[in-house]
Scaffold this motif. Structure first.
Motif, PDB file in Angstrom:
ATOM      1  N   ASP A 145       0.834  -1.209   0.000  1.00 28.89           N
ATOM      2  CA  ASP A 145       0.000   0.000   0.000  1.00 28.89           C
ATOM      3  C   ASP A 145       0.868   1.258   0.000  1.00 28.89           C
TER       4      ASP A 145
ATOM      5  N   ASN B  31      -0.495   4.323   0.026  1.00 29.66           N
ATOM      6  CA  ASN B  31      -1.290   5.429   0.563  1.00 29.66           C
ATOM      7  C   ASN B  31      -0.915   5.778   1.994  1.00 29.66           C
ATOM      8  N   ILE B  32      -0.132   4.929   2.647  1.00 29.89           N
ATOM      9  CA  ILE B  32       0.214   5.177   4.042  1.00 29.89           C
ATOM     10  C   ILE B  32       1.730   5.205   4.204  1.00 29.89           C
TER      11      ILE B  32
ATOM     12  N   GLU C 257       2.500   4.932   9.761  1.00 28.43           N
ATOM     13  CA  GLU C 257       1.086   4.559   9.713  1.00 28.43           C
ATOM     14  C   GLU C 257       0.938   3.053   9.532  1.00 28.43           C
TER      15      GLU C 257
ATOM     16  N   LYS D  55      -5.407   9.701  10.118  1.00 25.39           N
ATOM     17  CA  LYS D  55      -5.267   9.399   8.695  1.00 25.39           C
ATOM     18  C   LYS D  55      -5.842   8.015   8.372  1.00 25.39           C
ATOM     19  N   LEU D  56      -5.544   7.025   9.216  1.00 25.63           N
ATOM     20  CA  LEU D  56      -6.062   5.670   8.996  1.00 25.63           C
ATOM     21  C   LEU D  56      -7.590   5.647   9.032  1.00 25.63           C
TER      22      LEU D  56
ATOM     23  N   GLU E 241      -9.536   8.262   8.258  1.00 23.06           N
ATOM     24  CA  GLU E 241      -9.999   8.955   7.047  1.00 23.06           C
ATOM     25  C   GLU E 241      -9.925   8.047   5.818  1.00 23.06           C
ATOM     26  N   LEU E 242      -8.935   7.160   5.794  1.00 20.79           N
ATOM     27  CA  LEU E 242      -8.796   6.231   4.676  1.00 20.79           C
ATOM     28  C   LEU E 242      -9.766   5.045   4.772  1.00 20.79           C
TER      29      LEU E 242
ATOM     30  N   TYR F 204      -9.504   2.617   7.016  1.00 16.84           N
ATOM     31  CA  TYR F 204      -8.812   1.409   7.474  1.00 16.84           C
ATOM     32  C   TYR F 204      -9.284   1.000   8.872  1.00 16.84           C
TER      33      TYR F 204
END
Length: 226
Positions: free
Chosen positions: A13, A15-16, A20, A62-63, A65-66, A68
């Motif tokens: 991934d 995106n992180i 994260e 952030k996690l 918002e994604l 996860y």
């Protein structure tokens, strides 16, 4: 020793960030199958992963918002804390060491003397919620509302429990007699209700009978206990 399976999608991934990724996999490793969540504190995550608290907070946001993780804020006996649910990349057939049923902290370790484990805090919250739900059901019962219109019953859980189990028509008749005799307290209303059961020859439910025997001392209680 604990082992955790990770999906290839998570490992690759982009995106992180690396921090994260570490925080997210740490949450995955602490997932409680029975509670369906992870619940380490921010301080614990920071200490165990050697990542600053501010970075941990930003990463968790952030996690979330994604998509996860889903964050739920809870109030416990030791203060407020987060629980993390709906972990997107969770693989449930993890192989873990067997942990004692003795209360443990969020890292599987025994709490210090005098501390309450997070597991116990979650259990207490669940039990408190069940008790509150049951009490709300009694407080809002139609019979209880009828009785509340003629006397103060909110200081007597005993009276409210009895009324919630009572036959509605017999209670209505008891309330009419209560008004005629200018009754004032909840105990007198319960006496009127018992008299109505006795006059009608109707049996008490077992739960109602047990409460009456425990909480009241009527002379005719044996006559109506069948």
């Amino acid at each position: 020793m604990q082992f955790l399976k990770l999906s290839t999608d998570l490992i690759t991934d982009k995106n992180i960030t690396s921090n994260e990724f570490r925080i997210y996999t740490y949450l995955l490793s602490l997932y409680n199958i029975e509670k369906q969540c992870s619940y380490p504190s921010i301080d614990v995550i920071s200490e165990r992963l050697n990542i600053s608290i501010s970075t941990v907070k930003r990463s968790i946001k952030k996690l979330s918002e994604l998509g996860y993780i889903a964050i739920e804020k809870r109030k416990g006996l030791a203060g407020n804390f987060n629980i993390y649910k709906k972990l997107k990349h969770l693989i449930t057939n993890t192989v873990t060491k067997k942990v004692s049923k003795v209360g443990v902290d969020s890292n599987g370790e025994k709490p210090l003397n005098g501390q309450i484990s997070v597991e116990e805090a979650l259990q207490n919250i669940e039990e408190e919620s069940k008790v509150k739900s049951k009490q709300d059901s009694i407080d809002n019962h139609n019979n209880v509302r009828m009785a509340r219109a003629v006397t103060n019953i909110d200081n007597s859980n005993f009276a409210k429990k009895i009324l919630s189990m009572a036959d509605e028509e017999l209670l209505r008749e008891a309330i009419r007699n209560f008004k005629k005799r200018r009754g004032r307290n909840a105990t007198f209303l319960i006496q009127m209700l018992v008299d109505e059961y006795y006059k009608a020859g109707i049996k008490f439910s077992q739960g109602m009978l047990n409460l009456l025997k425990k909480g009241l001392k009527f002379q005719n209680i044996e006559q109506v206990s069948y």
